[in-house]
Design a protein around this motif. Structure first.
Motif, short mmCIF file in Angstrom:
data_model
loop_
_atom_site.label_atom_id
_atom_site.label_comp_id
_atom_site.label_asym_id
_atom_site.label_seq_id
_atom_site.Cartn_x
_atom_site.Cartn_y
_atom_site.Cartn_z
N LEU A 121 -9.62 5.33 9.08
CA LEU A 121 -9.53 5.39 7.63
C LEU A 121 -8.14 4.91 7.19
O LEU A 121 -7.49 4.19 7.94
CB LEU A 121 -9.82 6.82 7.17
N GLU A 122 -7.68 5.33 6.03
CA GLU A 122 -6.41 4.85 5.48
C GLU A 122 -5.20 5.48 6.19
O GLU A 122 -5.31 6.53 6.84
CB GLU A 122 -6.33 5.11 3.98
N ALA A 123 -4.06 4.85 6.00
CA ALA A 123 -2.79 5.35 6.56
C ALA A 123 -2.39 6.66 5.87
O ALA A 123 -2.74 6.89 4.71
CB ALA A 123 -1.69 4.31 6.38
N VAL A 124 -1.67 7.49 6.60
CA VAL A 124 -1.04 8.68 6.03
C VAL A 124 0.22 8.19 5.34
O VAL A 124 1.11 7.62 5.99
CB VAL A 124 -0.69 9.71 7.12
N ASN A 125 0.31 8.36 4.02
CA ASN A 125 1.47 7.82 3.33
C ASN A 125 2.73 8.64 3.64
O ASN A 125 2.64 9.79 4.09
CB ASN A 125 1.22 7.67 1.82
N ASP A 126 3.88 8.04 3.41
CA ASP A 126 5.15 8.69 3.77
C ASP A 126 5.35 10.02 3.05
O ASP A 126 5.86 10.97 3.65
CB ASP A 126 6.32 7.74 3.48
N ALA A 127 4.97 10.11 1.77
CA ALA A 127 5.16 11.35 1.02
C ALA A 127 4.33 12.48 1.62
O ALA A 127 4.83 13.60 1.80
CB ALA A 127 4.79 11.14 -0.45
N ASP A 128 3.07 12.19 1.98
CA ASP A 128 2.23 13.22 2.60
C ASP A 128 2.74 13.60 3.98
O ASP A 128 2.71 14.77 4.37
CB ASP A 128 0.77 12.75 2.68
#
Length: 135
Positions: A121-128
């Motif tokens: 699925l999608e990347a884990v964003n830096d903020a999360d």
């Protein structure tokens, strides 16, 4: 029976399409049918992580070195350390990787269903990812 020599088990850089940061794979086994087992050693540099993903038949992780994080979608992240084992049931959206300050090595074991062992699925964003460090 097949014996794989150490020289056959080559370490490769994990694809950036499914991982953030430097991640290296060393295969343990990708058994031929009718077996479905796939296992590999995964080395995450500090801050490296998988993208969100699921496994059609689940996944077991066994942490060999370092400290990492694992998070099920919609829940808080969990800290994992050397010696810990994690079972992720089939179809559960999750990610895992090293903490931002230290590397982590784990053995990943999963089975293939219809030739597939993971659905990405999608990347884990830096903020999360940074927010996950509150554990």
């Amino acid at each position: 029976m097949k014996i794989y020599s150490k020289s056959e088990l080559l370490t490769k850089e994990a694809p950036s399409t499914y991982f953030t940061g430097s991640v290296k794979f060393t295969p343990i086994v990708d058994a031929p049918e009718p077996s479905r087992l796939k296992a590999l050693t995964v080395r995450f540099s500090a801050g490296a992580r998988t993208h969100w993903h699921t496994h059609p038949l689940g996944q077991t992780l066994h942490v060999v070195e370092g400290r990492g994080l694992i998070q099920k979608r919609g829940e808080a992240a969990n800290l994992i350390s050397a010696g810990d084992t994690v079972w992720i049931p089939p179809g559960v959206e999750h990610w895992h990787g090293a903490v931002s300050t230290a590397p982590m090595v784990h053995i990943a074991m999963q089975e293939k269903k219809d030739g597939t062992d993971a659905d990405w699925l999608e990347a884990v964003n830096d903020a999360d990812y940074q927010a996950s460090h509150t554990v």
